[in-house]
Design an enzyme around this catalytic site. Structure first.
Site, PDB file in Angstrom:
ATOM      1  N   LEU A   1      -8.322 -55.952 -25.560  1.00 27.44           N
ATOM      2  CA  LEU A   1      -7.998 -54.734 -26.287  1.00 27.44           C
ATOM      3  C   LEU A   1      -8.918 -54.660 -27.502  1.00 27.44           C
ATOM      4  O   LEU A   1      -8.756 -55.393 -28.472  1.00 27.44           O
ATOM      5  CB  LEU A   1      -6.524 -54.733 -26.720  1.00 27.44           C
ATOM      6  CG  LEU A   1      -5.516 -54.311 -25.643  1.00 27.44           C
ATOM      7  CD1 LEU A   1      -5.465 -55.305 -24.491  1.00 27.44           C
ATOM      8  CD2 LEU A   1      -4.117 -54.124 -26.241  1.00 27.44           C
ATOM      9  N   MET A   2      -9.901 -53.769 -27.425  1.00 21.28           N
ATOM     10  CA  MET A   2     -11.002 -53.746 -28.375  1.00 21.28           C
ATOM     11  C   MET A   2     -10.907 -52.538 -29.309  1.00 21.28           C
ATOM     12  O   MET A   2     -10.990 -51.395 -28.869  1.00 21.28           O
ATOM     13  CB  MET A   2     -12.331 -53.715 -27.607  1.00 21.28           C
ATOM     14  CG  MET A   2     -13.556 -53.454 -28.454  1.00 21.28           C
ATOM     15  SD  MET A   2     -13.887 -54.750 -29.664  1.00 21.28           S
ATOM     16  CE  MET A   2     -14.522 -56.032 -28.587  1.00 21.28           C
TER      17      MET A   2
ATOM     18  N   LYS B   1       1.674 -50.604 -30.224  1.00 21.86           N
ATOM     19  CA  LYS B   1       1.134 -51.820 -29.612  1.00 21.86           C
ATOM     20  C   LYS B   1       1.742 -52.051 -28.226  1.00 21.86           C
ATOM     21  O   LYS B   1       1.047 -52.490 -27.303  1.00 21.86           O
ATOM     22  CB  LYS B   1       1.410 -53.027 -30.524  1.00 21.86           C
ATOM     23  CG  LYS B   1       0.716 -52.968 -31.877  1.00 21.86           C
ATOM     24  CD  LYS B   1      -0.787 -53.020 -31.737  1.00 21.86           C
ATOM     25  CE  LYS B   1      -1.489 -53.002 -33.086  1.00 21.86           C
ATOM     26  NZ  LYS B   1      -1.214 -54.181 -33.908  1.00 21.86           N
TER      27      LYS B   1
ATOM     28  N   GLY C   1      -6.426 -59.327 -30.688  1.00 21.69           N
ATOM     29  CA  GLY C   1      -6.879 -60.011 -31.895  1.00 21.69           C
ATOM     30  C   GLY C   1      -5.777 -60.252 -32.897  1.00 21.69           C
ATOM     31  O   GLY C   1      -6.052 -60.500 -34.076  1.00 21.69           O
TER      32      GLY C   1
ATOM     33  N   GLN D   1       2.883 -57.953 -36.626  1.00 19.36           N
ATOM     34  CA  GLN D   1       2.460 -59.248 -36.101  1.00 19.36           C
ATOM     35  C   GLN D   1       3.332 -60.409 -36.597  1.00 19.36           C
ATOM     36  O   GLN D   1       2.887 -61.554 -36.609  1.00 19.36           O
ATOM     37  CB  GLN D   1       0.983 -59.482 -36.439  1.00 19.36           C
ATOM     38  CG  GLN D   1       0.068 -58.485 -35.734  1.00 19.36           C
ATOM     39  CD  GLN D   1      -1.390 -58.579 -36.160  1.00 19.36           C
ATOM     40  OE1 GLN D   1      -1.820 -59.586 -36.719  1.00 19.36           O
ATOM     41  NE2 GLN D   1      -2.153 -57.538 -35.888  1.00 19.36           N
TER      42      GLN D   1
ATOM     43  N   CYS E   1     -35.159 -49.943 -33.179  1.00 20.90           N
ATOM     44  CA  CYS E   1     -34.658 -51.314 -33.085  1.00 20.90           C
ATOM     45  C   CYS E   1     -35.409 -51.983 -31.943  1.00 20.90           C
ATOM     46  O   CYS E   1     -36.210 -51.349 -31.262  1.00 20.90           O
ATOM     47  CB  CYS E   1     -33.147 -51.347 -32.861  1.00 20.90           C
ATOM     48  SG  CYS E   1     -32.628 -50.628 -31.295  1.00 20.90           S
TER      49      CYS E   1
END
Length: 487
Positions: free
Chosen positions: A191-192, A273, A295, A304, A459
């Protein structure tokens, strides 16, 4: 050092100790997977590169012109404990030849310094390792300007390996990434959000040998999605490019709207969540993935706490890994700095917190059950149905296809100003005016530039410049911007 006499550079890769203590079958499979990963990563760099697999190590021999690129790949490949750089000399049949070659090679390095010789020997020889160290050390002391031999606290340790008649003189020793080779520990869906925690958690699963896919819950529009795609591509390209992985984007604006309609404000954060895990579970099932990674760190925010994490986990039957559960924020930031994701995270907006008003810190299982029943799960199902999935290596092509940024290959000094967005201090030299603005300062600094000029982002590979150009176009309405990608 006599590197000019050697046309190739050898790297000796020492394997992660946990690989070496596995049973013979598991060890063989892991070494084979690491070998295959290196084939995938290194062969495109130079077709003359050679990779050899042994039971306790892997050797890579590369032409000198690709040494730097090969070294960078090796240092970021999971499964490697140490990367040793060595000069290789073949047909060294006598101790006389060996001692002369060692002394010649290390003479400059040990001038006015104390040294010691450490040798390893494999094969059949009329001498052992101790004799090698004694003879080579004495000869080297007599034929160089070394200060002396110090067996206990030398300023320079000369490390050599003799494999049959092949002499390897170790010139440098680097700490590798460690961990298991990617592909040996299955797959996971991360989960980003693009912030500190999710990027570091994803890195840790990749380091542990887990093929890490990404799922993103979009709460901030196309600009937010492009920002998260940038860091996902960076992580994959740096640590996990031996395998193709997916980036799944789930539109979550309607889900958040339904949370506001149905859920008491104190349970909104936990509910969000839970719904993310539910959506991730559905997509993981389609991808035949058994576990999710987040995370989350215990007590970092209200959702959390141990009780609230238990409430969140109730929503899924999948295994949920939390590599950062007991890691504090300064340590997380330190790892993010080390792996290069800190600058991304610092510029990533945080949307999950916008619905946390008077959040509960010790939720009730019974109350959570009541809150969950009021939510219309058809909204969540629709979000999953319209989610989009692409391979991470196709991110740039996908963005370009939908909203192309023009690519410039030839510069016009009268029209163009090049902006080098790389984090490194050195800047590209061109015939045009060139500005150095690292990508993490680009959003704020670009606003200060004259609007009538035409700017080209640059770049190394053109990937990050493409993504940042698209981000500025979508988020800031910038039009006088292209990408410089020389042939």
């Amino acid at each position: 050092m006599q590197e000019t006499t050697v046309k190739t550079q050898k790297f000796i890769l020492k394997l992660f100790p946990e690989i070496m203590v596995k049973g013979s079958s598991a060890k063989k499979q892991m070494v084979a997977q690491l070998y295959q990963n290196l084939q995938t990563l290194l062969k495109p760099l130079n077709e003359r590169l050679a990779i050899k697999k042994f039971s306790d190590k892997i050797e890579v021999v590369t032409p000198i012109e690709t040494v730097d690129k090969v070294r960078e790949v090796l240092l970021n490949t999971p499964g490697i404990e140490q990367v040793l750089e060595a000069l290789q000399f073949d047909k060294m049949e006598t101790l006389e030849e060996i001692k002369a070659k060692v002394a010649e090679t290390v003479a400059d390095e040990i001038t006015d310094k104390t040294f010691v010789v450490r040798a390893k020997r494999t094969g059949s020889h009329p001498f052992n390792s101790s004799e090698m160290e004694r003879v080579i050390g004495g000869y080297t002391l007599a034929h160089t300007d070394a200060k002396g031999v110090d067996l206990h606290n030398p300023e320079v340790t000369v490390r050599i390996e003799l494999i049959n008649n092949q002499l390897n003189i170790i010139t440098q020793r680097h700490e590798g990434l460690s961990g298991f080779p990617i592909g040996t520990q299955g797959a996971i869906l991360s989960l980003m959000s693009g912030g500190f925690d999710s990027t570091v958690a994803s890195y840790l699963t990749m380091k542990r040998g887990i093929k890490t896919h990404f799922i993103f819950f979009n709460l901030g529009g196309i600009a937010h999605e492009i920002g998260v795609k940038q860091v996902a591509w960076y992580l994959w390209n740096k640590f996990g490019a031996s395998h193709r992985v997916k980036f799944v984007s789930v539109p979550f604006e309607d889900v958040v709207a339904e949370i506001f309609r149905s859920t008491h404000e104190s349970y909104m954060g936990v509910t969000l969540k839970r719904l993310m895990l539910m959506a991730a579970e559905k997509i993981a099932d389609e991808m035949e993935i058994d576990a999710l990674v987040t995370g989350e760190s215990v007590a970092q925010v209200s959702s959390q706490t141990l009780r609230n994490l238990a409430l969140i986990d109730q929503s899924t039957d999948k295994l949920v890994l939390r590599p950062l559960a007991t890691v504090n924020k300064p340590e997380i930031i330190r790892i993010a700095t080390q792996i290069g994701t800190r600058r991304f995270a610092e510029n990533m907006p945080e949307y999950c917190g916008v619905i946390s008003k008077n959040p509960i810190t010790h939720g009730s299982f019974r109350r959570m059950e009541k809150e969950a029943k009021r939510f219309d799960y058809e909204v969540l199902n629709r979000a999953v149905e319209v989610s989009k999935s692409i391979y991470v290596d196709e991110i740039v092509e996908d963005i370009t296809e939908h909203a192309p940024i023009e690519i410039v290959k030839e510069l016009d000094p009268d029209r163009h100003i090049v902006i080098d967005i790389r984090a490194e201090e050195n800047s590209i030299e061109t015939e045009c005016e060139t500005l150095k603005i690292p990508f993490y300062r680009l959003k704020s600094e670009f606003k200060k530039l004259p609007k009538e000029k035409e700017y080209l982002l640059y770049c190394d590979k053109g990937v990050m410049s493409q993504l940042h150009a698209q981000y500025l176009k979508d988020a800031e309405g910038v039009e006088n911007l292209k990408v410089y990608r020389p042939d």
